[in-house]
Design an enzyme around this catalytic site. Structure first.
Site, PDB file in Angstrom:
ATOM      1  N   ASP A  24       0.856  -1.196   0.000  1.00  0.00           N
ATOM      2  CA  ASP A  24       0.000   0.000   0.000  1.00  0.00           C
ATOM      3  C   ASP A  24       0.885   1.236   0.000  1.00  0.00           C
ATOM      4  OD1 ASP A  24      -2.257  -1.524   0.191  1.00  0.00           O
ATOM      5  OD2 ASP A  24      -2.901  -0.773   2.149  1.00  0.00           O
ATOM      6  N   LYS A  81      -8.315   0.589  -5.241  1.00  0.00           N
ATOM      7  CA  LYS A  81      -9.496  -0.013  -4.603  1.00  0.00           C
ATOM      8  C   LYS A  81     -10.792   0.674  -5.019  1.00  0.00           C
ATOM      9  CE  LYS A  81      -7.114  -1.146  -0.227  1.00  0.00           C
ATOM     10  NZ  LYS A  81      -7.130  -2.614  -0.223  1.00  0.00           N
ATOM     11  N   GLY A 153      -5.304  -2.947   8.634  1.00  0.00           N
ATOM     12  CA  GLY A 153      -4.977  -1.812   9.477  1.00  0.00           C
ATOM     13  C   GLY A 153      -4.887  -2.136  10.953  1.00  0.00           C
ATOM     14  N   ARG A 165      -6.128 -20.490   6.700  1.00  0.00           N
ATOM     15  CA  ARG A 165      -6.332 -21.873   7.164  1.00  0.00           C
ATOM     16  C   ARG A 165      -7.708 -22.393   6.767  1.00  0.00           C
ATOM     17  NH1 ARG A 165      -2.785 -24.497  10.378  1.00  0.00           N
ATOM     18  NH2 ARG A 165      -1.315 -23.265  11.601  1.00  0.00           N
ATOM     19  N   GLY A 214      -2.990  -7.458   8.133  1.00  0.00           N
ATOM     20  CA  GLY A 214      -2.322  -7.659   9.401  1.00  0.00           C
ATOM     21  C   GLY A 214      -0.857  -8.041   9.329  1.00  0.00           C
ATOM     22  N   GLY A 235      -0.319  -3.734   3.931  1.00  0.00           N
ATOM     23  CA  GLY A 235      -1.025  -2.462   3.912  1.00  0.00           C
ATOM     24  C   GLY A 235      -0.290  -1.466   4.761  1.00  0.00           C
ATOM     25  N   SER A 236      -0.685  -1.395   6.006  1.00  0.00           N
ATOM     26  CA  SER A 236      -0.134  -0.381   6.891  1.00  0.00           C
ATOM     27  C   SER A 236       1.253  -0.762   7.401  1.00  0.00           C
ATOM     28  CB  SER A 236      -1.098  -0.203   8.061  1.00  0.00           C
ATOM     29  OG  SER A 236      -2.430  -0.220   7.595  1.00  0.00           O
TER      30      SER A 236
END
Lengths: 296, 220
Positions: A24, A81, A153, A165, A214, A235-236
């Site tokens: 990102d 997005k 996030g 999983r 995550g 992402g973050s």
């Protein structure tokens, strides 16, 4: 006769991204840092998920000026997005030529019943999923790539682990059940019989599966790859860390050599005392703030 | 470069590489597709991630992927010199799309580093962004008269070929398949089709190279 926008070329670009990290970015400068660190693609957006989470309000498709600026700054593919179900935002992104569209639960959903008919587009789509049924519904709608939803996030890998999983276990179960059960299995997970039969025969999704939501350390990336992800969205985790260049390189190295703990250790060591992004304990988040439950 | 080539020959002479084992560079990209296609074409194939893996193989495929990523990882994990030395000593190399960019002499309009193993200049994303990615049946004389289903994804073209390089296919007047001795390059992705002809073509190059190595070692 040349044919564009076929399933083969849409799924094909995702195949070329395998084993890589998609980052990102919110500025052209960040996009260049990501490319130099070895990102296989960037996701262009105005606010990263951690900020969307903190600031609240309605999160929409990013400004075209920003996306175009990022497309001009790098040579790797650029994704952007759209809100779930917002086919007009998707038409706009296709018209400016982004390489992949993420129909994303990170933005505020535009339609609480239906996703975009992705077959209607030349530009390929990636969609999030928490389980096999959701993944196959998105593939039926035309998604050319699937990612776990994780909990964007949050800096917390637990949801991504759960989703990868769940998808993997459901696939492995399908490969072992007798053929006569497949119709009922398809009905149970809300997926088409044809796709369920294909998954049972091949033992894999018909499209590439990435992990998202995550990932914030090299070891997170190695974990997800060992669990069966074919690549990683961060992402973050990179630009919310206090040393983005180091984090970007370290996560790329760990994704490539996910099965070599010595190299993953080197990647961890390369961070020195740099801090990963702060995380959130998801058990303490109210249901209304969870992103992964958006869209089904 | 001299010492590198000598090192490569030493490797071949020692015979540590299995004569028919083909490696697929596995730093990033569509690796399993190439491994499966090579196996369908009758070869044994393994993923190559380290210099030690490289020593085991008699030929190398660099798959599709992102060239900026792979160039950085080749350097980071010490594969640049070993690959150059082996290829200059005769090991067959095939690059598809990203792989051809990585093997090229240079990249038009960019400062991107390459392995410089085939005398061509490539232009990245020359056929356009993803919306211009396409499937095109192409007649390629080296593969016979039946059209080959060529799949181009954000594909490069070959803008210049050196005198030693044979141009094997063109699309709209731009080079998309080349060979120079033991090095093959394609802008498109035969590994995404079920047509085995380009993989089979590469395997004939591998077999030819094995004969040369055999002669060299029996002469020695």
């Amino acid at each position: 006769m040349e044919e564009k926008g076929t399933l083969t070329v849409k799924r094909g670009l995702a195949q070329m991204l395998k084993g890589g990290v998609i980052m990102d970015v919110v500025t052209p400068e960040q996009a260049v840092i990501a490319q130099e660190a070895g990102a296989v693609a960037v996701m262009a957006l105005e606010r990263i998920p951690a900020e969307i989470r903190a600031q609240g309000g309605v999160a929409r498709m990013s400004s075209l000026e920003l996306i175009q600026g990022i497309m001009d700054a790098v040579t790797i593919p650029v994704m952007a997005k759209v809100r779930i179900g917002h086919f007009a935002e998707a038409q706009v992104l296709q018209s400016i030529g982004v390489d992949y569209i993420d129909e994303s639960e990170v933005l505020t959903p535009a339609d609480d019943l239906y996703h975009v008919d992705k077959h209607a587009f030349t530009t390929p789509f990636v969609c999030g999923a928490r389980d096999l049924g959701e993944a196959l519904r998105r593939v039926t709608e035309g998604a050319a790539m699937i990612r776990s939803k994780g909990e964007a996030g949050s800096g917390n890998i637990v949801e991504a682990v759960r989703h990868i999983r769940a998808i993997r276990d459901a696939i492995s179960t399908l490969t072992t059940v007798p053929k006569e059960e497949l119709v009922a299995r398809a009905r149970d997970i809300g997926a088409s019989y044809e796709l369920v039969r294909e998954v049972a025969e091949t033992g894999k999704l018909p499209v590439v599966l990435f992990c998202a939501g995550g990932v914030s350390t090299p070891a997170d990336a190695a974990l997800m790859m060992q669990l069966g992800a074919e690549g990683i969205f961060v992402g973050s985790g990179i630009f919310k860390s206090n040393d983005p260049k180091k984090f970007a390189r370290a996560i790329v190295d760990a994704t490539t050599h996910y099965n070599d703990p010595k190299i993953v250790a080197d990647a961890c060591r390369s961070l020195g005392m740099a801090d990963a992004m702060p995380g959130i304990d998801l058990r303490k988040l109210p249901e209304s703030e969870l992103l992964a439950t958006r869209g089904n | 470069m001299q010492s590198g080539a000598a090192q490569g020959e030493a490797l071949n002479a020692k015979g540590s590489a299995k004569p028919n084992l083909v490696g697929v560079l596995a730093l990033q990209g569509d690796v399993v597709e190439h491994v499966a296609a090579l196996e369908r074409a009758g070869a044994q194939a393994i993923a190559v991630k380290t210099p030690a893996d490289l020593e085991r193989v008699a030929a190398l495929v660099i798959p599709g992927g992102e060239s900026t990523t792979v160039v950085r990882l080749l350097d980071r994990f010490g594969l640049v010199e070993p690959i150059k030395a082996r290829v200059r000593a005769g090991m067959p190399l095939w690059g598809t799309c990203m792989g051809m960019i990585v093997a090229a002499h240079d990249v038009a309009g960019m400062e991107q580093p390459t392995l410089d193993l085939i005398d061509i200049t490539v232009r990245r994303n020359a056929f356009g962004r993803q919306n211009d990615s396409a499937e095109i049946p192409m007649v390629i004389p080296a593969l016979g008269s039946q059209p080959f289903p060529a799949i181009f994804i954000r594909a490069p073209w070959i803008e210049r070929v050196g005198p030693s390089v044979e141009l094997l296919a063109e699309r709209d007047g731009h080079g998309v398949m080349v060979r120079s001795g033991n090095v093959l390059g394609t802008s498109f992705h035969p590994e995404l089709t079920s047509d085995p002809r380009v993989h089979a073509y590469f395997l004939t190059m591998v077999a030819e190279a094995a004969k040369h190595v055999g002669k060299a070692s029996s002469a020695a």
